[in-house]
Scaffold this motif. Structure first.
Motif, PDB file in Angstrom:
ATOM      1  N   ARG A  15      50.850 -10.895  13.596  1.00 26.70           N
ATOM      2  CA  ARG A  15      50.711 -10.577  12.165  1.00 26.70           C
ATOM      3  C   ARG A  15      49.326  -9.973  11.910  1.00 26.70           C
ATOM      4  NH1 ARG A  15      50.657 -16.683  11.038  1.00 26.70           N
ATOM      5  NH2 ARG A  15      48.474 -17.114  11.429  1.00 26.70           N
ATOM      6  N   ALA A  16      49.240  -9.251  10.765  1.00 22.60           N
ATOM      7  CA  ALA A  16      48.003  -8.518  10.478  1.00 22.60           C
ATOM      8  C   ALA A  16      46.837  -9.454  10.158  1.00 22.60           C
ATOM      9  CB  ALA A  16      48.246  -7.567   9.312  1.00 22.60           C
ATOM     10  N   ILE A  17      47.110 -10.512   9.396  1.00 21.82           N
ATOM     11  CA  ILE A  17      46.009 -11.384   8.948  1.00 21.82           C
ATOM     12  C   ILE A  17      45.970 -12.667   9.759  1.00 21.82           C
ATOM     13  CG2 ILE A  17      44.955 -12.469   6.906  1.00 21.82           C
ATOM     14  CD1 ILE A  17      47.059 -10.744   5.284  1.00 21.82           C
ATOM     15  N   SER A  18      44.794 -13.003  10.276  1.00 24.47           N
ATOM     16  CA  SER A  18      44.574 -14.245  11.032  1.00 24.47           C
ATOM     17  C   SER A  18      45.690 -14.567  12.027  1.00 24.47           C
ATOM     18  CB  SER A  18      44.434 -15.445  10.075  1.00 24.47           C
ATOM     19  OG  SER A  18      43.406 -15.255   9.196  1.00 24.47           O
ATOM     20  N   PRO A  19      45.971 -13.668  12.963  1.00 22.27           N
ATOM     21  CA  PRO A  19      47.007 -13.991  13.951  1.00 22.27           C
ATOM     22  C   PRO A  19      46.563 -15.143  14.852  1.00 22.27           C
ATOM     23  CG  PRO A  19      45.833 -12.013  14.605  1.00 22.27           C
ATOM     24  CD  PRO A  19      45.322 -12.382  13.239  1.00 22.27           C
ATOM     25  N   LEU A  20      47.548 -15.747  15.514  1.00 21.36           N
ATOM     26  CA  LEU A  20      47.245 -16.826  16.447  1.00 21.36           C
ATOM     27  C   LEU A  20      46.459 -16.266  17.625  1.00 21.36           C
ATOM     28  CD1 LEU A  20      47.719 -19.674  17.764  1.00 21.36           C
ATOM     29  CD2 LEU A  20      49.806 -18.719  18.715  1.00 21.36           C
ATOM     30  N   THR A  21      45.175 -16.642  17.713  1.00 17.35           N
ATOM     31  CA  THR A  21      44.365 -16.248  18.872  1.00 17.35           C
ATOM     32  C   THR A  21      43.410 -17.389  19.186  1.00 17.35           C
ATOM     33  OG1 THR A  21      42.936 -15.083  17.319  1.00 17.35           O
ATOM     34  CG2 THR A  21      44.159 -13.706  18.850  1.00 17.35           C
ATOM     35  N   LYS A  22      42.994 -17.436  20.415  1.00 15.39           N
ATOM     36  CA  LYS A  22      42.050 -18.482  20.823  1.00 15.39           C
ATOM     37  C   LYS A  22      40.653 -18.071  20.380  1.00 15.39           C
ATOM     38  CE  LYS A  22      40.553 -20.486  25.198  1.00 15.39           C
ATOM     39  NZ  LYS A  22      39.499 -19.669  25.748  1.00 15.39           N
ATOM     40  N   ALA A  23      39.956 -18.946  19.676  1.00 14.03           N
ATOM     41  CA  ALA A  23      38.574 -18.655  19.292  1.00 14.03           C
ATOM     42  C   ALA A  23      37.733 -18.554  20.563  1.00 14.03           C
ATOM     43  CB  ALA A  23      38.040 -19.774  18.393  1.00 14.03           C
ATOM     44  N   ALA A  24      36.697 -17.722  20.527  1.00 17.47           N
ATOM     45  CA  ALA A  24      35.866 -17.509  21.714  1.00 17.47           C
ATOM     46  C   ALA A  24      35.272 -18.827  22.224  1.00 17.47           C
ATOM     47  CB  ALA A  24      34.758 -16.519  21.390  1.00 17.47           C
ATOM     48  N   ASP A  25      34.966 -19.731  21.283  1.00 18.36           N
ATOM     49  CA  ASP A  25      34.330 -20.999  21.686  1.00 18.36           C
ATOM     50  C   ASP A  25      35.323 -22.162  21.755  1.00 18.36           C
ATOM     51  OD1 ASP A  25      34.696 -20.810  18.966  1.00 18.36           O
ATOM     52  OD2 ASP A  25      32.767 -21.693  18.416  1.00 18.36           O
ATOM     53  N   ALA A  26      36.631 -21.859  21.826  1.00 17.78           N
ATOM     54  CA  ALA A  26      37.626 -22.944  21.924  1.00 17.78           C
ATOM     55  C   ALA A  26      37.837 -23.343  23.385  1.00 17.78           C
ATOM     56  CB  ALA A  26      38.949 -22.501  21.318  1.00 17.78           C
TER      57      ALA A  26
ATOM     58  N   ARG B 255      58.923 -16.794  17.312  1.00 19.82           N
ATOM     59  CA  ARG B 255      57.877 -17.300  16.430  1.00 19.82           C
ATOM     60  C   ARG B 255      56.495 -17.038  17.052  1.00 19.82           C
ATOM     61  NH1 ARG B 255      56.860 -22.416  13.686  1.00 19.82           N
ATOM     62  NH2 ARG B 255      58.089 -23.624  15.146  1.00 19.82           N
ATOM     63  N   ASP B 256      56.367 -17.217  18.356  1.00 18.26           N
ATOM     64  CA  ASP B 256      55.102 -16.906  19.049  1.00 18.26           C
ATOM     65  C   ASP B 256      54.713 -15.455  18.776  1.00 18.26           C
ATOM     66  OD1 ASP B 256      54.987 -19.368  20.237  1.00 18.26           O
ATOM     67  OD2 ASP B 256      55.372 -18.682  22.286  1.00 18.26           O
ATOM     68  N   TYR B 257      55.717 -14.581  18.921  1.00 19.86           N
ATOM     69  CA  TYR B 257      55.446 -13.152  18.755  1.00 19.86           C
ATOM     70  C   TYR B 257      54.963 -12.868  17.329  1.00 19.86           C
ATOM     71  CZ  TYR B 257      55.688  -8.133  18.984  1.00 19.86           C
ATOM     72  OH  TYR B 257      55.332  -6.809  18.951  1.00 19.86           O
ATOM     73  N   LYS B 258      55.723 -13.395  16.346  1.00 19.09           N
ATOM     74  CA  LYS B 258      55.358 -13.129  14.938  1.00 19.09           C
ATOM     75  C   LYS B 258      53.987 -13.727  14.615  1.00 19.09           C
ATOM     76  CE  LYS B 258      59.993 -13.386  13.199  1.00 19.09           C
ATOM     77  NZ  LYS B 258      60.864 -14.339  12.547  1.00 19.09           N
ATOM     78  N   ASP B 259      53.739 -14.961  15.068  1.00 14.10           N
ATOM     79  CA  ASP B 259      52.468 -15.626  14.751  1.00 14.10           C
ATOM     80  C   ASP B 259      51.278 -14.916  15.409  1.00 14.10           C
ATOM     81  OD1 ASP B 259      53.939 -17.490  13.342  1.00 14.10           O
ATOM     82  OD2 ASP B 259      53.824 -19.061  14.866  1.00 14.10           O
ATOM     83  N   SER B 260      51.514 -14.306  16.578  1.00 17.44           N
ATOM     84  CA  SER B 260      50.406 -13.660  17.297  1.00 17.44           C
ATOM     85  C   SER B 260      50.205 -12.197  16.901  1.00 17.44           C
ATOM     86  CB  SER B 260      50.642 -13.675  18.812  1.00 17.44           C
ATOM     87  OG  SER B 260      51.128 -14.892  19.226  1.00 17.44           O
TER      88      SER B 260
END
Ligand code: DC
Length: 226
Positions: free
Chosen positions: A189-200, A182-187
């Motif tokens: 995917r083409a649209i809005s993948p799981l990533t840390k926002a620069a200001d998070a 699930r981590d792999y698929k969520d990170s």
């Protein structure tokens, strides 16, 4: 950057990092509305199943979206979730839904529809919203962004305990593999993948108790509210 009228806290991170547990406690202590966006993608997955659609039927699921109404109600120990008026609180946590929600949530139309619904929930109240793309896409101007992480071993152990409490028997190695998949698929995917926002702000919950994590994030929120 325009600050939202009502305070927004975005909590993102991988599956089972503790997002919903932490977000729910913080929302109740701070009197913010809690929005569990994963539950919304899960509800769409249940809607597809109820409509007899295959999870890979993107066009069919897209066509279903205008008929989908998702509502939350306060409840203990978890918030109640309704799909078109029918309670699906338990149904959205089934193993079948858990293993197919990454695919359903990768569809562009599903994402834009959910994002619209999620933003609408911020218009009248301060919110704590948890998910994968809240800080990056849904609420890019959120006053506080947290990226919650924990090791795969710890996340699998947490899920194992939850499953056991629910009477479900799934072995630990299988859970680890499912979490990694699930981590792999969520990170990826083409649209809005799981990533840390620069200001998070990254908070690692491995080996840390819930109370300590809550206190840490509450302090961050209070600093930003001052
Ligand atoms: O947090 P959760 O495990 O209930 O989320 C279920 C799935 O929904 C997860 O595999 C990824 C997807 N999701 C998403 O794509 N974007 C979000 N904001 C929240 C969840």
């Amino acid at each position: 950057m325009t600050k939202p009228a009502f305070f927004q806290v975005a909590i993102d991170g991988p599956a089972s990092a503790g997002k919903s547990t932490i977000a729910k406690i913080l929302a109740s202590q701070l009197h913010f509305v809690y929005v569990d966006t994963g539950a919304m993608y899960r509800a769409v997955t249940v809607a597809a199943k109820k409509a007899g659609l295959s999870y890979d039927d993107e066009a069919g699921i897209t066509a279903l979206l205008p008929t989908i109404q998702i509502d939350f109600e306060p409840g203990q120990p978890v918030q109640k979730v309704f799909l078109n008026g029918e309670e699906v609180t338990e149904a959205i946590r089934s193993i079948e839904v858990t293993n197919n929600v990454s695919l359903v949530s990768s569809y562009g139309a599903v994402r834009s529809d959910m994002v619209e619904k999620q933003r609408a929930m911020t218009e009248k109240n301060p919110v704590i919203m948890d998910g994968r793309d809240i800080g990056t896409t849904v609420l890019p101007n959120a006053q506080v962004k947290i990226f919650l992480i924990a090791s795969v071993d710890e996340r699998a152990a947490r899920r194992y305990k939850e499953n056991k409490e629910k009477g479900m028997k799934v072995d630990l190695e299988t859970l680890k593999d499912e979490i990694k998949a699930r981590d792999y698929k969520d990170s990826h995917r083409a649209i809005s993948p799981l990533t840390k926002a620069a200001d998070a702000i990254e908070v690692d919950t491995t080996g840390i108790g819930i109370d300590e994590v809550v206190a840490k994030i509450k302090k961050i929120i209070e600093e930003h509210r001052a």
